[in-house]
Design a protein around this motif. Structure first.
Motif, PDB file in Angstrom:
ATOM      1  N   ASN A  23       0.801  -1.225   0.000  1.00 39.16           N
ATOM      2  CA  ASN A  23       0.000   0.000   0.000  1.00 39.16           C
ATOM      3  C   ASN A  23       0.831   1.272   0.000  1.00 39.16           C
ATOM      4  O   ASN A  23       0.569   2.203  -0.766  1.00 39.16           O
ATOM      5  N   THR A  27       0.948   3.643  -3.276  1.00 39.08           N
ATOM      6  CA  THR A  27       0.316   4.957  -3.152  1.00 39.08           C
ATOM      7  C   THR A  27       1.291   6.062  -3.530  1.00 39.08           C
ATOM      8  O   THR A  27       0.934   7.028  -4.221  1.00 39.08           O
ATOM      9  N   THR A  31       0.653   8.496  -6.696  1.00 35.82           N
ATOM     10  CA  THR A  31       0.578   9.928  -6.430  1.00 35.82           C
ATOM     11  C   THR A  31       1.597  10.686  -7.271  1.00 35.82           C
ATOM     12  O   THR A  31       1.305  11.762  -7.816  1.00 35.82           O
ATOM     13  N   GLY A  53      -7.632   9.491  -6.544  1.00 39.42           N
ATOM     14  CA  GLY A  53      -6.933   8.221  -6.464  1.00 39.42           C
ATOM     15  C   GLY A  53      -5.949   8.081  -7.606  1.00 39.42           C
ATOM     16  O   GLY A  53      -4.907   8.736  -7.638  1.00 39.42           O
TER      17      GLY A  53
END
Length: 310
Positions: A23, A27, A31, A53
């Motif tokens: 995760n 992420t 990003t 997202g």
């Protein structure tokens, strides 16, 4: 209300990245990519409305700036991920629409927003789908090439939408590409024109004349072209002859994918339709990335729709 060009940019393959990196790292990677999408858009005078997202919503006052931005995004991103491990590659799919919007509380609303979002969903990896209004608004001397995919039903709209695929790959040149022009370039042939389409799967080869359409592809024995596979719905897809063109409509539970012979990008159909302009392949029930998917080849005489007048 202001008329703008709305762009929805979405990254595909993020689920696999989360599985591979976990995760936190996934992420961070996603990003970084979405922030880069925003920076490129701003460089082309776009306004980032929000990050969602693995997606970005951007509006451009100038239509040509929007098209330049999305083609630049695809070109740079393709080079960026060229040597990445396959399971970590996140590809871009983009939807572009032109129309009036209302901006309120840091968000924007309007038909163009809904259409751009839906076209992003319908587009395949490395693909840009745009409405007719986007193509028509380009300058007459534009070098942008596009392919008219015909009408598609957009969820939430009462009227079908004319959709084009923007061909951003600089190395791709075929006579079947079109440049922006009036609909007179796509006028229908005379009503008495006939054509035929040949479908092939495994050792099954069947040719259908336009006068025999519509036909269904499916698992049901009553379908005119039977494909026995558990991922194929009883009536999975429908082909009809309309206004001088062959149209493929997905009516299945799991979706239909179309890939033309000159491109590796696929059009994803979920209860939608597209026009079949040249030979290619149809994946039933799963995308082409699944090498076990039942794939039906289709072609016309000499690789194009050939019309014979009665």
């Amino acid at each position: 209300m202001a008329e703008v060009t709305v762009v929805f940019a979405d990254l595909t393959g993020s689920t696999g990245v989360f599985e591979s990196l976990g995760n936190a790292k996934a992420t961070q990677a996603i990003t970084r990519l979405t922030q880069w999408i925003g920076k490129v858009s701003v460089a082309y005078r776009g306004h980032v409305v929000k990050y969602m997202g693995d997606g970005v919503l951007v509006v451009f006052p100038d239509n040509a700036d929007a098209v330049d931005a999305v083609t630049e995004l695809q070109r740079v991103h393709r080079d960026r991920i060229r040597n990445w491990p396959e399971h970590l590659k996140m590809r871009l799919q983009l939807g572009v629409a032109r129309g009036e919007i209302v901006e309120q509380d840091g968000d924007c609303f309007g038909d163009a927003v809904n259409v751009a979002s839906r076209l992003s969903d319908l587009s395949g990896p490395d693909q840009i789908l745009a409405t007719e209004a986007v193509i028509d608004k380009l300058p007459a001397d534009t070098l942008v090439r596009s392919r008219n995919l015909g009408s598609m039903d957009i969820r939430g709209r009462s009227e079908a939408c004319l959709v084009h695929r923007i061909e951003w790959q600089s190395e791709v040149m075929t006579e079947s590409f079109t440049v922006p022009a009036s609909l007179s370039m796509h006028t229908a042939p005379q009503p008495l024109a006939l054509a035929s389409i040949e479908l092939s799967w495994l050792d099954i080869n069947t040719e259908f004349a336009s006068g025999e359409l519509p036909i269904f592809l499916g698992r049901d024995q009553d379908a005119q072209f039977v494909v026995q596979d558990p991922r194929v719905s009883r009536r999975h897809a429908r082909i009809e002859w309309r206004a001088g063109k062959f149209y493929l409509e997905d009516v299945s539970s799991y979706g239909t994918w179309v890939r033309f012979s000159d491109s590796t990008a696929a059009i994803a159909l979920r209860r939608q339709e597209c026009v079949l302009l040249q030979e290619g392949e149809i994946a039933l029930g799963a995308p082409f990335e699944d090498f076990t998917v039942p794939t039906v080849s289709f072609k016309f005489a000499d690789g194009k729709v050939q019309l014979q007048t009665k």
